[in-house]
Structure formats: structure tokens, C-alpha cells
Design a protein around this motif. Structure first.
Motif, short mmCIF file in Angstrom:
data_model
loop_
_atom_site.label_atom_id
_atom_site.label_comp_id
_atom_site.label_asym_id
_atom_site.label_seq_id
_atom_site.Cartn_x
_atom_site.Cartn_y
_atom_site.Cartn_z
N SER A 19 0.69 -1.22 -0.16
CA SER A 19 -0.02 0.11 0.10
C SER A 19 1.03 1.37 0.02
N THR A 64 -3.51 0.66 10.07
CA THR A 64 -3.60 2.25 10.00
C THR A 64 -2.96 2.83 8.60
N THR A 88 -1.86 1.19 6.15
CA THR A 88 -2.73 0.78 4.90
C THR A 88 -3.92 1.55 4.51
N ILE A 89 -4.77 2.16 5.56
CA ILE A 89 -5.86 2.66 5.30
C ILE A 89 -5.40 4.19 5.01
N VAL A 146 -6.51 5.00 0.98
CA VAL A 146 -7.67 6.11 0.73
C VAL A 146 -7.18 7.16 0.02
N LEU A 198 -8.30 -4.56 1.98
CA LEU A 198 -9.09 -4.06 3.29
C LEU A 198 -10.14 -5.21 3.91
#
Length: 331
Positions: free
Chosen positions: A103, A194, A196-197, A201, A229
Motif C-alpha cells: 500500500s 492504520t 494501509t488505510i 484512501v 481491506l
């Protein structure tokens, strides 16, 4: 594994993961290995390591099947218990770290395309991979420490029950296992999740805003994000939350085995991430499916022709028999 765990359910998950995960991961491993040998890129090195992590879990999965068939009793050689547990748990956390690294690579590639392309080096991905393996293996060595080195108050070794593998712990062992599991939750799950999000995004936001990006590439990006996810939320989150519950309750929760089953399925779901991450994997998977479909069609056509031939011969035999019967009646 608690006594009320459904053995057919556990076996079904293990067999499904093994049959789907092993061939797809081996195929992905071969593809990424060829790419790395020809022209290595950081993301290919990361994906190659992710496949190695999944394959290591799948190799030891048959031992877990034997354990499930034996109704949670460990009937295999004693040294295979910590070895199987070590690779089993290591694979879970190695996967979360490499998913995070992928990511970050994707985000930097779209957020800082020029700077990142100039500074992008395969050596950095190799170094990162080595660090991830060392950190995870060092953490999961707790399996061996608890299994063999923890001493009871009277000085005698207190290992797991010889009939159960890394499941029943003495109070002395729990004083080590539960805090270490909580650290796993914070360091090896919450932190990668965290990051990765945040990366994905912003990755999707930037990619969607770019007008010249082909729609197909945007769809691939969304598919990659959703698959990653899904892995974190469905496969990794329940198992890691069991660490928090166990720390609070001062014991392993009874539903932990079901959460571990979800983590096992990750090895069969990672090929979806490979598919959305690499056009080479897409071509290989498409060629394999086309080959399988061609062979299946040939088998079905051969079977259909055989049936028609048999039916035709049966019809001619019926006509001959009817003719003989008619001739007999006339005579």
C-alpha cells in the motif's frame, strides 16, 4: 480449540484454503520469481515475499488438518507442534506487514510519481523484506519459548499438554503469552492496518481525480484496495481482537479458534491481491483458466460424442432386433 468446535467446519476451511491457495500461490510465486530475475521492481519483490509467506502456511496446513481430525489432540511428532505453530502464526503477521508495504508503494507512486520513481530501488524492497521477516520471526519465537523454556515456581519445565498443541497454558505461561499477544495486536496489526488505510484512501482519491488514467486501471486500483481491506477486516481483525479480549479476561477466549480460521483463509484470498496488483499475474491466470476451459470442453465433447455413438449403436441394434422379431412373427 474448544470442545464444541465443529470438526467438519474446521476441515472444510482448511481443505478449501489448501486446494485454492496452494496452486494459485505456486503459480504466483513462479510468475513473480521470473519477473524478479528478469527485471526486479520493488512491488514484485514485496509480492514475491507475500507468496512465500502464504506457501509456508499452506505447507504446514495438512498438519492442522490431522489435528482437527483428531479432535484437537496433537497426535503427530512433538517437535512438529511448535514448528507448525511458528510458521502458522508467522505467516499471518508477515502477510499484514507486506500488505502494508504494498500500500505504501502504491501510494508513493501516485502521490510523488517523479521523486519516487527516481529514488525507487529494488534494494530497498529487499532490505524491507528482510526486516519484516526478522521482526515477525522474532516475535513468533514466543511459541518455542513458551513451549520449552517457561519454568513453574518449583523450577520444573511447564510445557503445553503433550496431547494438545499450543492451546492449554499454565498460569506462568499465560503471564508471558497474553502480554506478547497484546503487543502483536498493537505492533503487527494496528500499525500496519492504520498505515494501509491512510495510503489506500489517498491512493484512490488521487487516482480517481486524475483525468488521463484509463478506467481499467482505476478499476484495478479499487479492486486492490477492496481485497486488501477485506483481508485486514475479515481475516486479521477478529483474530487480533481475540488478543485484546484474552488480555482483559486473563485467558484465551473460546471463540479464538473461529477467528484463527478466518486468518487461515487469507492464504486463499491473497491471489486476488496478486491479480489486481500485477498485469503479468492477470495474463497468467487468464491463460490458465483458458487452458483449463479448453481441456474441460474437450473432455465434455469427447464424452458427448461417446454417448451419441453408444446411443446410435443402441438404436441400430434395436432396429435389427425389431426386424428379426417381425420376421419370426410372419413365419
Amino acid at each position: 480449540m474448544s470442545l464444541n468446535v465443529s470438526i467438519p467446519l474446521v476441515l472444510t476451511v482448511y481443505i478449501f484454503t489448501f486446494l485454492i491457495g496452494l496452486p494459485s500461490n505456486l503459480l504466483a510465486f513462479y510468475t513473480f520469481l521470473m519477473k524478479v530475475r528478469q527485471k526486479p521492481t520493488p512491488v514484485d519483490i514485496l509480492l514475491l515475499n507475500l507468496t512465500i509467506s502464504d506457501i509456508s502456511l499452506l505447507i504446514f496446513l495438512p498438519f492442522k488438518m490431522v489435528e482437527a481430525i483428531s479432535d484437537r489432540a496433537w497426535t503427530l511428532t512433538a517437535f512438529l507442534c511448535p514448528l507448525t505453530s511458528f510458521f502458522f502464526y508467522s505467516s499471518i503477521y508477515i502477510s499484514s506487514l507486506f500488505l502494508m508495504a504494498i500500500s505504501v508503494d502504491r501510494y508513493l507512486g501516485v502521490a510523488f510519481p517523479i521523486k519516487y520513481k527516481l529514488r525507487r530501488r529494488p534494494a530497498y524492497a529487499v532490505a524491507t523484506s528482510v526486516v519484516f521477516w526478522v521482526v515477525t520471526c522474532a516475535h513468533c519465537s514466543i511459541v518455542y519459548i513458551v513451549q520449552y523454556e517457561v519454568l513453574s515456581p518449583n523450577g520444573t519445565t511447564t510445557s503445553n499438554s503433550t496431547s494438545h498443541c499450543y492451546e492449554r497454558f499454565s498460569p506462568t505461561q499465560l503471564q508471558i503469552v497474553l502480554p506478547v499477544r497484546l503487543e502483536f495486536f498493537v505492533v503487527l496489526f494496528c500499525l500496519p492496518f492504520t498505515i494501509t488505510i491512510f495510503c489506500y484512501v489517498n491512493f484512490v482519491r488521487i487516482l480517481v481525480a486524475l483525468p488521463k488514467i484509463p478506467t481499467r486501471r482505476k478499476q484495478r486500483a479499487v479492486g486492490l484496495v477492496l481485497a486488501t481491506l477485506f483481508n485486514f477486516i475479515v481475516c486479521f481483525a477478529p483474530y487480533n481482537l481475540s488478543h485484546v479480549v484474552g488480555f482483559v479476561q486473563n485467558k484465551s477466549p473460546s471463540w479464538r479458534v473461529y477467528a484463527l480460521l478466518l486468518s487461515t483463509i487469507n492464504a486463499a484470498l491473497d491471489p486476488a491481491i496478486f491479480y489486481f496488483s500485477s498485469s503479468a499475474i492477470q495474463r497468467v491466470f487468464a491463460n490458465c483458466l483458458a487452458t483449463l476451459w479448453h481441456k474441460l470442453s474437450a473432455i465434455l465433447a469427447r464424452y458427448h460424442l461417446h454417448c451419441l455413438t453408444r446411443c446410435g449403436e443402441g438404436g441400430r441394434e434395436g432396429e435389427v432386433t425389431s426386424g428379426m422379431e417381425a420376421e419370426e412373427l410372419m413365419t
